[in-house]
Motif scaffolding. Structure first.
Motif, mmCIF file in Angstrom:
data_model
loop_
_atom_site.group_PDB
_atom_site.id
_atom_site.type_symbol
_atom_site.label_atom_id
_atom_site.label_comp_id
_atom_site.label_asym_id
_atom_site.label_seq_id
_atom_site.Cartn_x
_atom_site.Cartn_y
_atom_site.Cartn_z
ATOM 1 N N THR A 178 44.750 148.640 62.304
ATOM 2 C CA THR A 178 45.937 149.123 61.473
ATOM 3 C C THR A 178 45.301 147.842 60.093
ATOM 4 O O THR A 178 44.128 147.072 59.753
ATOM 5 N N CYS A 179 45.824 147.272 59.489
ATOM 6 C CA CYS A 179 46.080 146.643 58.172
ATOM 7 C C CYS A 179 45.754 144.539 58.824
ATOM 8 O O CYS A 179 44.793 143.995 58.218
ATOM 9 N N ALA A 180 45.999 144.903 59.398
ATOM 10 C CA ALA A 180 46.200 143.318 60.556
ATOM 11 C C ALA A 180 44.792 142.706 60.981
ATOM 12 O O ALA A 180 44.353 141.686 60.546
ATOM 13 N N ASP A 181 44.302 144.034 61.448
ATOM 14 C CA ASP A 181 42.948 144.340 62.138
ATOM 15 C C ASP A 181 41.373 144.053 61.036
ATOM 16 O O ASP A 181 40.473 144.286 61.350
ATOM 17 N N CYS A 182 42.587 144.263 59.678
ATOM 18 C CA CYS A 182 41.284 144.389 58.464
ATOM 19 C C CYS A 182 40.303 143.366 57.530
ATOM 20 O O CYS A 182 41.096 142.581 57.242
ATOM 21 N N LYS A 183 39.525 143.801 57.396
ATOM 22 C CA LYS A 183 39.271 141.707 57.504
ATOM 23 C C LYS A 183 39.027 141.523 55.216
ATOM 24 O O LYS A 183 39.094 141.145 54.752
ATOM 25 N N HIS A 184 39.575 143.503 55.456
ATOM 26 C CA HIS A 184 40.244 142.854 53.121
ATOM 27 C C HIS A 184 41.895 142.593 53.062
ATOM 28 O O HIS A 184 42.178 142.277 52.384
ATOM 29 N N PHE A 185 42.463 142.768 54.611
ATOM 30 C CA PHE A 185 43.566 142.059 54.722
ATOM 31 C C PHE A 185 44.168 140.516 54.378
ATOM 32 O O PHE A 185 43.596 140.139 55.383
ATOM 33 N N GLU A 186 45.014 140.136 53.970
ATOM 34 C CA GLU A 186 45.211 138.580 53.508
ATOM 35 C C GLU A 186 46.857 138.806 53.267
ATOM 36 O O GLU A 186 47.797 139.261 52.875
ATOM 37 N N ARG A 187 47.405 137.938 54.796
ATOM 38 C CA ARG A 187 48.300 138.085 55.117
ATOM 39 C C ARG A 187 48.920 137.128 54.174
ATOM 40 O O ARG A 187 48.376 136.037 53.745
ATOM 41 N N ASP A 188 50.643 137.697 53.920
ATOM 42 C CA ASP A 188 51.718 136.947 52.840
ATOM 43 C C ASP A 188 52.010 135.675 53.633
ATOM 44 O O ASP A 188 52.912 136.202 54.781
ATOM 45 N N VAL A 189 52.121 134.857 53.902
ATOM 46 C CA VAL A 189 52.705 133.287 54.777
ATOM 47 C C VAL A 189 54.381 133.220 54.251
ATOM 48 O O VAL A 189 54.942 132.457 55.274
ATOM 49 N N ASN A 190 54.230 133.636 52.946
ATOM 50 C CA ASN A 190 55.907 133.835 53.032
ATOM 51 C C ASN A 190 56.638 135.423 53.547
ATOM 52 O O ASN A 190 57.924 135.012 53.277
ATOM 53 N N MET A 191 56.315 136.411 54.176
ATOM 54 C CA MET A 191 56.375 137.334 54.256
ATOM 55 C C MET A 191 56.132 137.986 55.614
ATOM 56 O O MET A 191 54.972 138.526 55.644
ATOM 57 N N GLN A 192 56.823 137.653 56.719
ATOM 58 C CA GLN A 192 56.275 138.286 58.055
ATOM 59 C C GLN A 192 56.271 139.763 57.949
ATOM 60 O O GLN A 192 56.984 140.597 57.627
ATOM 61 N N GLY A 193 55.319 140.107 58.637
ATOM 62 C CA GLY A 193 54.812 141.894 58.481
ATOM 63 C C GLY A 193 53.305 142.467 57.412
ATOM 64 O O GLY A 193 54.078 143.632 57.208
ATOM 65 N N ALA A 194 53.959 141.505 56.279
ATOM 66 C CA ALA A 194 53.082 142.724 55.019
ATOM 67 C C ALA A 194 52.147 141.073 54.316
ATOM 68 O O ALA A 194 51.583 140.343 54.779
ATOM 69 N N GLY A 195 50.833 141.709 53.271
ATOM 70 C CA GLY A 195 50.530 140.922 52.632
ATOM 71 C C GLY A 195 49.088 142.070 51.934
ATOM 72 O O GLY A 195 50.523 142.205 51.249
ATOM 73 N N LYS A 196 48.135 141.551 51.485
ATOM 74 C CA LYS A 196 47.731 142.374 49.750
ATOM 75 C C LYS A 196 46.388 142.616 50.431
ATOM 76 O O LYS A 196 45.842 142.623 51.273
ATOM 77 N N CYS A 197 46.130 144.136 50.681
ATOM 78 C CA CYS A 197 44.856 144.210 50.039
ATOM 79 C C CYS A 197 43.886 144.948 48.989
ATOM 80 O O CYS A 197 45.303 145.729 47.858
ATOM 81 N N PHE A 198 43.268 144.378 48.466
ATOM 82 C CA PHE A 198 42.352 144.438 47.048
ATOM 83 C C PHE A 198 43.557 144.873 46.709
ATOM 84 O O PHE A 198 43.554 145.450 44.961
ATOM 85 N N GLY A 199 44.291 143.637 46.480
ATOM 86 C CA GLY A 199 45.252 143.142 44.941
ATOM 87 C C GLY A 199 46.810 144.073 45.487
ATOM 88 O O GLY A 199 47.836 143.508 44.992
ATOM 89 N N ASN A 200 47.101 144.999 46.422
ATOM 90 C CA ASN A 200 47.602 145.811 46.362
ATOM 91 C C ASN A 200 48.846 145.033 47.587
ATOM 92 O O ASN A 200 47.906 144.749 48.884
ATOM 93 N N GLU A 201 50.471 145.325 47.422
ATOM 94 C CA GLU A 201 50.858 144.884 48.583
ATOM 95 C C GLU A 201 50.929 146.244 49.996
ATOM 96 O O GLU A 201 50.962 146.765 49.720
ATOM 97 N N VAL A 202 51.171 145.178 50.786
ATOM 98 C CA VAL A 202 50.541 146.818 52.469
ATOM 99 C C VAL A 202 51.049 145.918 53.174
ATOM 100 O O VAL A 202 52.100 144.795 53.622
ATOM 101 N N SER A 203 51.577 146.835 53.763
ATOM 102 C CA SER A 203 52.420 146.121 55.175
ATOM 103 C C SER A 203 51.182 146.056 56.486
ATOM 104 O O SER A 203 50.443 146.671 56.449
ATOM 105 N N ALA A 204 51.189 145.800 57.171
ATOM 106 C CA ALA A 204 50.968 144.690 58.316
ATOM 107 C C ALA A 204 49.869 145.575 58.971
ATOM 108 O O ALA A 204 48.503 145.955 60.066
#
Length: 77
Positions: A40-66
């Motif tokens: 999953t995105c959460a397992d990927c090294k490109h995923f940057e977790r959003d500390v303000n939104m649980q279960g979400a983050g960014k990947c290559f500048g795009n908002e994604v679900s973990a």
């Protein structure tokens, strides 16, 4: 939130397809909302977790679900 993330990735994919038809590179991101277990995105090294939104983050500048996943997956070290 998940619907918004899905829409953003669909739009991004369409823009990439247009770019490809105009002579751009042919690397297409194939994002899915529910990634494979352990990939999953959460397992990927490109995923940057959003500390303000649980279960979400960014990947290559795009908002994604973990919970999502794509064909650019690379395991964290």
């Amino acid at each position: 939130m998940k619907e918004t993330v899905h829409f953003i990735w669909m739009l991004f994919g369409k823009l990439k397809n247009i770019n490809n038809r105009m002579g751009g590179d042919d690397m297409e991101i194939k994002y899915v909302q529910n990634g494979e277990k352990g990939r999953t995105c959460a397992d990927c090294k490109h995923f940057e977790r959003d500390v303000n939104m649980q279960g979400a983050g960014k990947c290559f500048g795009n908002e994604v679900s973990a919970e999502g996943g794509c064909n650019f997956f690379e395991a964290r070290d």
